[in-house]
Design a protein around this motif. Structure first.
Motif, PDB file in Angstrom:
ATOM      1  N   GLY A 295      38.248  48.333  36.513  1.00 48.34           N
ATOM      2  CA  GLY A 295      37.283  49.086  37.322  1.00 48.34           C
ATOM      3  C   GLY A 295      36.638  50.225  36.554  1.00 48.34           C
ATOM      4  O   GLY A 295      35.458  50.514  36.732  1.00 48.34           O
TER       5      GLY A 295
ATOM      6  N   SER B 167      29.265  50.290  36.459  1.00 46.27           N
ATOM      7  CA  SER B 167      29.384  51.181  37.627  1.00 46.27           C
ATOM      8  C   SER B 167      30.864  51.213  37.998  1.00 46.27           C
ATOM      9  O   SER B 167      31.413  50.227  38.480  1.00 46.27           O
ATOM     10  CB  SER B 167      28.523  50.717  38.799  1.00 46.27           C
TER      11      SER B 167
ATOM     12  N   HIS C 239      33.099  58.195  46.873  1.00 47.06           N
ATOM     13  CA  HIS C 239      33.147  58.309  45.409  1.00 47.06           C
ATOM     14  C   HIS C 239      34.000  59.508  45.022  1.00 47.06           C
ATOM     15  O   HIS C 239      34.209  60.422  45.818  1.00 47.06           O
ATOM     16  CB  HIS C 239      31.736  58.528  44.846  1.00 47.06           C
TER      17      HIS C 239
ATOM     18  N   CYS D 263      33.435  54.793  42.260  1.00 47.31           N
ATOM     19  CA  CYS D 263      33.342  54.378  43.664  1.00 47.31           C
ATOM     20  C   CYS D 263      34.740  53.916  44.112  1.00 47.31           C
ATOM     21  O   CYS D 263      35.343  53.059  43.468  1.00 47.31           O
ATOM     22  CB  CYS D 263      32.319  53.248  43.815  1.00 47.31           C
ATOM     23  N   THR D 264      35.239  54.505  45.192  1.00 47.61           N
ATOM     24  CA  THR D 264      36.603  54.180  45.623  1.00 47.61           C
ATOM     25  C   THR D 264      36.645  53.391  46.936  1.00 47.61           C
ATOM     26  O   THR D 264      37.678  52.817  47.261  1.00 47.61           O
ATOM     27  CB  THR D 264      37.416  55.481  45.808  1.00 47.61           C
TER      28      THR D 264
ATOM     29  N   GLU E 269      29.839  54.925  51.548  1.00 47.48           N
ATOM     30  CA  GLU E 269      30.447  54.788  50.220  1.00 47.48           C
ATOM     31  C   GLU E 269      31.238  56.048  49.932  1.00 47.48           C
ATOM     32  O   GLU E 269      30.741  57.149  50.180  1.00 47.48           O
ATOM     33  CB  GLU E 269      29.377  54.621  49.140  1.00 47.48           C
TER      34      GLU E 269
ATOM     35  N   SER F  15      39.699  49.791  47.047  1.00 48.39           N
ATOM     36  CA  SER F  15      40.219  50.756  48.032  1.00 48.39           C
ATOM     37  C   SER F  15      41.623  50.410  48.508  1.00 48.39           C
ATOM     38  O   SER F  15      42.314  51.274  49.053  1.00 48.39           O
ATOM     39  CB  SER F  15      39.261  50.876  49.223  1.00 48.39           C
TER      40      SER F  15
ATOM     41  N   TYR G 174      34.067  51.138  50.055  1.00 47.21           N
ATOM     42  CA  TYR G 174      32.931  50.807  50.917  1.00 47.21           C
ATOM     43  C   TYR G 174      33.485  50.697  52.326  1.00 47.21           C
ATOM     44  O   TYR G 174      34.594  50.187  52.519  1.00 47.21           O
ATOM     45  CB  TYR G 174      32.349  49.428  50.577  1.00 47.21           C
TER      46      TYR G 174
ATOM     47  N   SER H 226      34.502  51.667  39.469  1.00 54.50           N
ATOM     48  CA  SER H 226      35.057  51.561  40.830  1.00 54.50           C
ATOM     49  C   SER H 226      36.543  51.223  40.751  1.00 54.50           C
ATOM     50  O   SER H 226      37.010  50.714  39.722  1.00 54.50           O
ATOM     51  CB  SER H 226      34.326  50.476  41.618  1.00 54.50           C
TER      52      SER H 226
END
Ligand code: AVI
Length: 321
Positions: free
Chosen positions: A26, A31, A255, A280-281, A253, A36, A283, A33
């Motif tokens: 990630g 990008s 982050h 990004c953690t 989102e 989650s 959605y 991430s």
């Protein structure tokens, strides 16, 4: 639902290796991430319970109201002698409301990724419902797992997937997961699922930016977890929580935003962050009822009934194969 296991868990990597691989992968992509599902270690699961108590975080409260209000109708849809398999059971808060309405459920199978949290919840439920058979499964429900059998043949199996956790999957992944559940089910089986509805942006953004900073602590706990389990050296004070609604994608989102230039080491790898770089953690997708019905029907489900609150903040849908 067939009780067979698809895939061989003994061939899977250990949870620590999987976590490390997911974090390295990630953080190496353009990008950045982190999935989650890694929020939910023991501490993260407890912080999430605190989020559910917050005034600003409406989903748990509104879903519980729906379950209280329509519990009889929902129980009638599920029928008696049901084997209830709950995906992502956490503290099984809404399950208690459902259990209070169900007629003679033959087995309750809470499935959760957090082992300790699951054991505590299963113990508490077994004490509160002495006549209920509880068979907890510690598993990542997005992967195949074996569903415990009932002592007697259940009338049907119902997968219970509350809490709008389906929203934490990207749309294509959500659709794939719903297809997988359908494929594991038999003709009479059902799916009772809760999902969060699209609404005023300020209501949504407030829910993920609470004034007490509990959601921020939940988000940052991921960095604490990476430090303690993977021996990383994130300076957690140098990352800020940022949550916003992405209107085009129909999702909140979350982050973690770097507050300065910094280099973080994880295992033998190092990652450079510039000021304002983000990870990004999460959605959290918000659907309309028709959009959700369309997505489920495309993968083999038939909607039988939907219940929602007066403001149309949240919906609970019952579907069959
Ligand atoms: C578990 N899931 C449905 C929560 C949500 O609303 O997407 C997780 C959460 N993240 C921040 N607050 C709550």
């Amino acid at each position: 639902m067939s009780a067979s296991l698809v895939g061989n868990p003994s061939l899977r990597a250990s949870p620590a290796t999987e976590f490390l691989d997911a974090v390295l992968k990630g953080l190496s992509s353009a990008s950045r991430s982190i999935p989650s599902k890694y929020f939910y270690d023991d501490i993260g699961s407890k912080i999430f319970d605190d989020i559910c108590e917050l005034e600003e975080y409406y989903p748990t409260r509104v879903e519980s109201e729906i379950m209280h209000r329509y519990g009889d109708q929902i129980a009638r849809r599920l029928g008696s002698d049901v084997r209830l398999v709950e995906y992502g059971s956490g503290s099984s808060i809404k399950t208690r409301i459902l259990l209070d309405h169900l007629v003679d459920p033959c087995l309750y199978v809470p499935v959760d990724i957090s082992n300790q949290h699951l054991a505590r919840t299963a113990d508490a439920l077994a004490r509160e419902y002495p006549l209920l058979n509880v068979a907890p499964v510690a598993a990542d429900f997005s992967r195949p797992f074996e569903v415990p059998k009932c002592e007697f043949e259940p009338d049907r199996t119902c997968v219970y997937f509350p809490g709008s956790t389906i929203g934490n999957f990207a749309r294509e992944e959500a659709s794939q997961l719903l297809a997988d559940i359908a494929n594991r089910c038999e003709r009479r089986d059902g799916l009772l699922i809760g999902f969060d509805l699209r609404k005023d942006i300020s209501v949504l953004e407030t829910a993920y930016n609470d004034s007490a900073g509990v959601t921020a602590a939940f988000n940052k706990n991921l960095l604490h977890r990476i430090n303690s389990e993977l021996g990383a050296n994130f300076d957690t004070h140098q990352f800020d929580h940022h949550a916003f609604f992405n209107d085009a994608a129909g999702r909140i989102e979350m982050h973690l935003v770097s507050q300065r230039e910094q280099v973080v080491s994880i295992a033998d790898h190092s990652f450079r962050f510039d000021l304002s770089d983000t990870i990004c953690t999460e959605y959290s997708h918000k659907y309309s009822i028709s959009e959700f019905e369309q997505m489920t029907s495309e993968v083999g489900w038939q909607c039988k009934e939907t219940w929602s609150d007066e403001r149309d903040y949240f919906a609970v849908m019952y579907l069959v194969r």
